[in-house]
Design a protein around this motif. Structure first.
Motif, PDB file in Angstrom:
ATOM      1  N   THR A 201       0.841  -1.199   0.000  1.00  0.00           N
ATOM      2  CA  THR A 201       0.000   0.000   0.000  1.00  0.00           C
ATOM      3  C   THR A 201       0.873   1.244   0.000  1.00  0.00           C
ATOM      4  OG1 THR A 201      -1.889  -1.041   1.078  1.00  0.00           O
ATOM      5  CG2 THR A 201      -1.663   1.343   1.367  1.00  0.00           C
ATOM      6  N   LEU A 202       0.489   2.194  -0.830  1.00  0.00           N
ATOM      7  CA  LEU A 202       1.144   3.500  -0.869  1.00  0.00           C
ATOM      8  C   LEU A 202       0.280   4.479  -0.094  1.00  0.00           C
ATOM      9  CD1 LEU A 202       3.762   4.416  -2.261  1.00  0.00           C
ATOM     10  CD2 LEU A 202       2.365   5.325  -4.122  1.00  0.00           C
ATOM     11  N   ASP A 203       0.864   5.151   0.885  1.00  0.00           N
ATOM     12  CA  ASP A 203       0.126   6.051   1.783  1.00  0.00           C
ATOM     13  C   ASP A 203       0.769   7.434   1.715  1.00  0.00           C
ATOM     14  OD1 ASP A 203      -1.650   6.922   3.700  1.00  0.00           O
ATOM     15  OD2 ASP A 203      -0.536   6.091   5.401  1.00  0.00           O
ATOM     16  N   VAL A 269       3.718   0.547   2.647  1.00  0.00           N
ATOM     17  CA  VAL A 269       3.349  -0.224   3.836  1.00  0.00           C
ATOM     18  C   VAL A 269       3.015  -1.655   3.414  1.00  0.00           C
ATOM     19  CG1 VAL A 269       1.877  -0.297   5.881  1.00  0.00           C
ATOM     20  CG2 VAL A 269       2.361   1.900   4.776  1.00  0.00           C
ATOM     21  N   ILE A 270       3.553  -2.636   4.139  1.00  0.00           N
ATOM     22  CA  ILE A 270       3.290  -4.042   3.844  1.00  0.00           C
ATOM     23  C   ILE A 270       3.032  -4.789   5.150  1.00  0.00           C
ATOM     24  CG2 ILE A 270       4.660  -4.046   1.719  1.00  0.00           C
ATOM     25  CD1 ILE A 270       6.915  -5.387   3.283  1.00  0.00           C
ATOM     26  N   GLY A 271       2.602  -6.046   5.030  1.00  0.00           N
ATOM     27  CA  GLY A 271       2.428  -6.909   6.202  1.00  0.00           C
ATOM     28  C   GLY A 271       1.287  -6.472   7.105  1.00  0.00           C
ATOM     29  N   ASP A 272       1.440  -6.723   8.393  1.00  0.00           N
ATOM     30  CA  ASP A 272       0.386  -6.396   9.361  1.00  0.00           C
ATOM     31  C   ASP A 272       0.045  -4.905   9.393  1.00  0.00           C
ATOM     32  OD1 ASP A 272       0.117  -9.044  10.036  1.00  0.00           O
ATOM     33  OD2 ASP A 272       1.349  -8.910  11.849  1.00  0.00           O
ATOM     34  N   PRO A 273       1.035  -3.992   9.332  1.00  0.00           N
ATOM     35  CA  PRO A 273       0.670  -2.567   9.288  1.00  0.00           C
ATOM     36  C   PRO A 273      -0.208  -2.214   8.086  1.00  0.00           C
ATOM     37  CG  PRO A 273       2.982  -2.812   9.862  1.00  0.00           C
ATOM     38  CD  PRO A 273       2.500  -4.176   9.456  1.00  0.00           C
ATOM     39  N   GLU A 274      -0.009  -2.899   6.977  1.00  0.00           N
ATOM     40  CA  GLU A 274      -0.866  -2.665   5.808  1.00  0.00           C
ATOM     41  C   GLU A 274      -2.294  -3.106   6.099  1.00  0.00           C
ATOM     42  OE1 GLU A 274      -0.987  -3.691   1.027  1.00  0.00           O
ATOM     43  OE2 GLU A 274      -0.099  -5.135   2.416  1.00  0.00           O
ATOM     44  N   MET A 275      -2.450  -4.261   6.716  1.00  0.00           N
ATOM     45  CA  MET A 275      -3.786  -4.717   7.092  1.00  0.00           C
ATOM     46  C   MET A 275      -4.452  -3.730   8.037  1.00  0.00           C
ATOM     47  SD  MET A 275      -3.187  -8.817   7.639  1.00  0.00           S
ATOM     48  CE  MET A 275      -4.907  -9.054   8.083  1.00  0.00           C
ATOM     49  N   ASP A 276      -3.665  -3.162   8.966  1.00  0.00           N
ATOM     50  CA  ASP A 276      -4.207  -2.187   9.917  1.00  0.00           C
ATOM     51  C   ASP A 276      -4.705  -0.930   9.191  1.00  0.00           C
ATOM     52  OD1 ASP A 276      -3.570  -3.910  11.970  1.00  0.00           O
ATOM     53  OD2 ASP A 276      -1.697  -2.885  12.498  1.00  0.00           O
ATOM     54  N   ILE A 277      -3.976  -0.491   8.166  1.00  0.00           N
ATOM     55  CA  ILE A 277      -4.386   0.697   7.401  1.00  0.00           C
ATOM     56  C   ILE A 277      -5.761   0.492   6.793  1.00  0.00           C
ATOM     57  CG2 ILE A 277      -3.987   1.827   5.166  1.00  0.00           C
ATOM     58  CD1 ILE A 277      -1.118   2.155   5.868  1.00  0.00           C
ATOM     59  N   TRP A 278      -5.969  -0.674   6.174  1.00  0.00           N
ATOM     60  CA  TRP A 278      -7.250  -0.884   5.483  1.00  0.00           C
ATOM     61  C   TRP A 278      -8.382  -1.196   6.449  1.00  0.00           C
ATOM     62  CZ3 TRP A 278      -7.792   1.270   1.098  1.00  0.00           C
ATOM     63  CH2 TRP A 278      -6.675   1.506   0.310  1.00  0.00           C
ATOM     64  N   THR A 279      -8.063  -1.796   7.579  1.00  0.00           N
ATOM     65  CA  THR A 279      -9.081  -1.955   8.624  1.00  0.00           C
ATOM     66  C   THR A 279      -9.534  -0.586   9.117  1.00  0.00           C
ATOM     67  OG1 THR A 279      -8.185  -4.090   9.329  1.00  0.00           O
ATOM     68  CG2 THR A 279      -9.558  -2.902  10.915  1.00  0.00           C
ATOM     69  N   ARG A 283     -13.299   1.024   8.842  1.00  0.00           N
ATOM     70  CA  ARG A 283     -14.055   1.155  10.096  1.00  0.00           C
ATOM     71  C   ARG A 283     -14.117   2.573  10.658  1.00  0.00           C
ATOM     72  NH1 ARG A 283     -12.909  -4.448  13.526  1.00  0.00           N
ATOM     73  NH2 ARG A 283     -13.537  -5.844  11.835  1.00  0.00           N
ATOM     74  N   SER A 284     -13.217   3.453  10.223  1.00  0.00           N
ATOM     75  CA  SER A 284     -13.180   4.806  10.804  1.00  0.00           C
ATOM     76  C   SER A 284     -14.515   5.544  10.738  1.00  0.00           C
ATOM     77  CB  SER A 284     -12.090   5.637  10.127  1.00  0.00           C
ATOM     78  OG  SER A 284     -10.817   5.257  10.593  1.00  0.00           O
ATOM     79  N   PRO A 285     -15.252   5.483   9.623  1.00  0.00           N
ATOM     80  CA  PRO A 285     -16.528   6.213   9.608  1.00  0.00           C
ATOM     81  C   PRO A 285     -17.517   5.726  10.656  1.00  0.00           C
ATOM     82  CG  PRO A 285     -15.868   5.590   7.383  1.00  0.00           C
ATOM     83  CD  PRO A 285     -14.969   4.858   8.327  1.00  0.00           C
ATOM     84  N   TRP A 286     -17.344   4.483  11.124  1.00  0.00           N
ATOM     85  CA  TRP A 286     -18.308   3.901  12.052  1.00  0.00           C
ATOM     86  C   TRP A 286     -17.849   3.966  13.502  1.00  0.00           C
ATOM     87  CZ3 TRP A 286     -22.833   3.181   9.920  1.00  0.00           C
ATOM     88  CH2 TRP A 286     -22.888   2.995   8.532  1.00  0.00           C
ATOM     89  N   ALA A 287     -16.679   4.533  13.753  1.00  0.00           N
ATOM     90  CA  ALA A 287     -16.212   4.690  15.132  1.00  0.00           C
ATOM     91  C   ALA A 287     -17.111   5.697  15.862  1.00  0.00           C
ATOM     92  CB  ALA A 287     -14.762   5.156  15.148  1.00  0.00           C
TER      93      ALA A 287
END
Length: 403
Positions: A201-203, A269-279, A283-287
């Motif tokens: 992922t490119l951020d 970003v790769i690996g677990d941090p990449e998964m965290d970005i997309w999670t 989910r951010s709009p629903w926090a």
């Protein structure tokens, strides 16, 4: 009174927008579901269909509610034809359960959900999607077959179990996004995809919306093929997020090409941090507990949308907005008071740059001030006629809309 073993009395835990249903039905198979709907139609019982219950707050507040029909016990069927890249699954199976099973053969159903308990039936019925929509479309775009239970007691099938299928009417497309207003989904058949070998992922961050819009246009008109192409606005700052997934070599090449197109520094970003970005993106709009508003725009008008977002922040203060910049669709969370939330909804609906403004999550007080679905579209009469064909007694979804 409770009629049989599949029925029970409703309780406060079953309430929809504070309205407690008289009864809860939990059919155990397609015949039981069809018979339950037929009896409810015959007795003119206002009825809401429930999967995981994650979107029960979407829609208008019902004036009364006689029956909730739950698909909780329709959760045993899962036929994976891994050689054909298709799967048929009961409506009550959750998306996470399905993808966990599919992964055993290196396949997946590329749909996002912000809600862990979300079921296949509820996801199709609301046509809810996330960042993966950029490449794969919405749930109904991946749907190739469906079994439905109707209010006249019939069980009907449409489509099939192979990707190349043109038999019959495309009821799956009709029922996808119908919010349970026409009938109940018993099971659904989807086309699947192989799990990509690699992803990255490119951020990138932006303070200036116009610069963001220019970079988005650069990517959109290039030969790049991101799996997800998203923007987030939080705390007055924009983030552009590009997900590439393919072979390791292809991912590396596309990441480098994308970095050269952007005018601002970016992070890979790769690996677990990449998964965290997309999670976080999903989910951010629903926090929190703020109102959540869905809206759309023409992708080429992103610069105008960033200007509108500036106006919106003048009304509401800080907001969170996540959207598909390649598709022109997004969600916005507004944490202000009801008066501020209502003013923001009216501002969006009065703008020439956005359309299809719907308030998905709203307090009872906000629902008294705005219609969550907005003004009726030009197709409203045709859609109501279709509902009349499938639900002549008008019992389904208890007047909660959108039909």
């Amino acid at each position: 009174m409770v009629a049989d073993a599949s029925m029970r009395l409703g309780s406060a835990a079953d309430a929809v927008d504070g309205v407690v249903p008289t009864q809860i039905a939990e059919p155990v198979d397609a015949n039981d579901l069809a018979a339950t709907l037929h009896a409810a139609s015959r007795e003119k019982q206002t009825t809401v269909l429930r999967g995981g219950g994650t979107k029960l707050g979407w829609g208008r507040t019902p004036s009364s509610l006689d029956l909730i029909v739950s698909t909780a016990k329709l959760n045993t069927l899962l036929v994976h034809r891994h050689g054909d890249l298709t799967a048929t699954v009961h409506a009550g199976v959750t998306l996470s359960q399905l993808n966990r099973e599919l992964s055993r053969h290196g396949q997946w159903l590329p749909i996002d959900s912000a809600f862990d308990p979300a079921t296949i039936g509820g996801i199709v019925a609301t046509n809810d999607s996330g960042p993966l929509r950029h490449r794969y479309g919405t749930p109904r775009d991946l749907l190739i077959g469906v079994t439905l239970a109707l209010t006249d007691g019939r069980i009907v099938k449409a489509g099939g179990t192979v990707v190349k299928n043109v038999a019959g009417y495309d009821l799956g497309k009709l029922f996808g996004g119908s919010f349970g207003t026409m009938g109940a989904i018993v099971d659904a058949t989807f086309k699947l995809l192989p799990i990509p070998q690699a992803s990255a992922t490119l951020d990138a961050s932006y303070d200036d919306g116009e610069v963001l819009a220019r970079d988005v246009m650069q990517v959109s008109t290039s030969q790049l093929e991101p799996m997800a192409f998203d923007v987030m606005l939080d705390g007055g700052q924009y983030r552009l997020r590009l997900l590439f997934a393919s072979s390791p070599e292809a991912v590396s090449a596309q990441i480098e090409s994308a970095r050269r197109l952007l005018s601002t520094p970016s992070t890979v970003v790769i690996g677990d941090p990449e998964m965290d970005i997309w999670t976080d993106q999903v989910r951010s709009p629903w926090a929190g507990t703020g109102a959540v508003i869905r809206f759309g725009w023409l992708p080429a008008k992103l610069a105008e949308i960033t200007t509108l977002m500036h106006d919106v922040q003048q009304i509401a203060g800080s907001i969170v907005m996540c959207g598909r910049v390649g598709m022109g669709a997004g969600l916005m969370r507004v944490d202000g008071d009801v008066r501020t939330q209502a003013a923001l909804v009216q501002r969006l609906r009065s703008s020439v740059w956005v359309g299809n403004v719907a308030v998905l999550r709203a307090s009872h007080d906000l629902k008294q001030q705005v219609d969550v679905w907005g003004p009726a579209s030009s197709a409203a009469d045709a859609v109501r006629a279709l509902k009349g064909m499938f639900d002549p007694a008008g019992i389904l979804n208890a007047g909660r809309g959108p039909i």
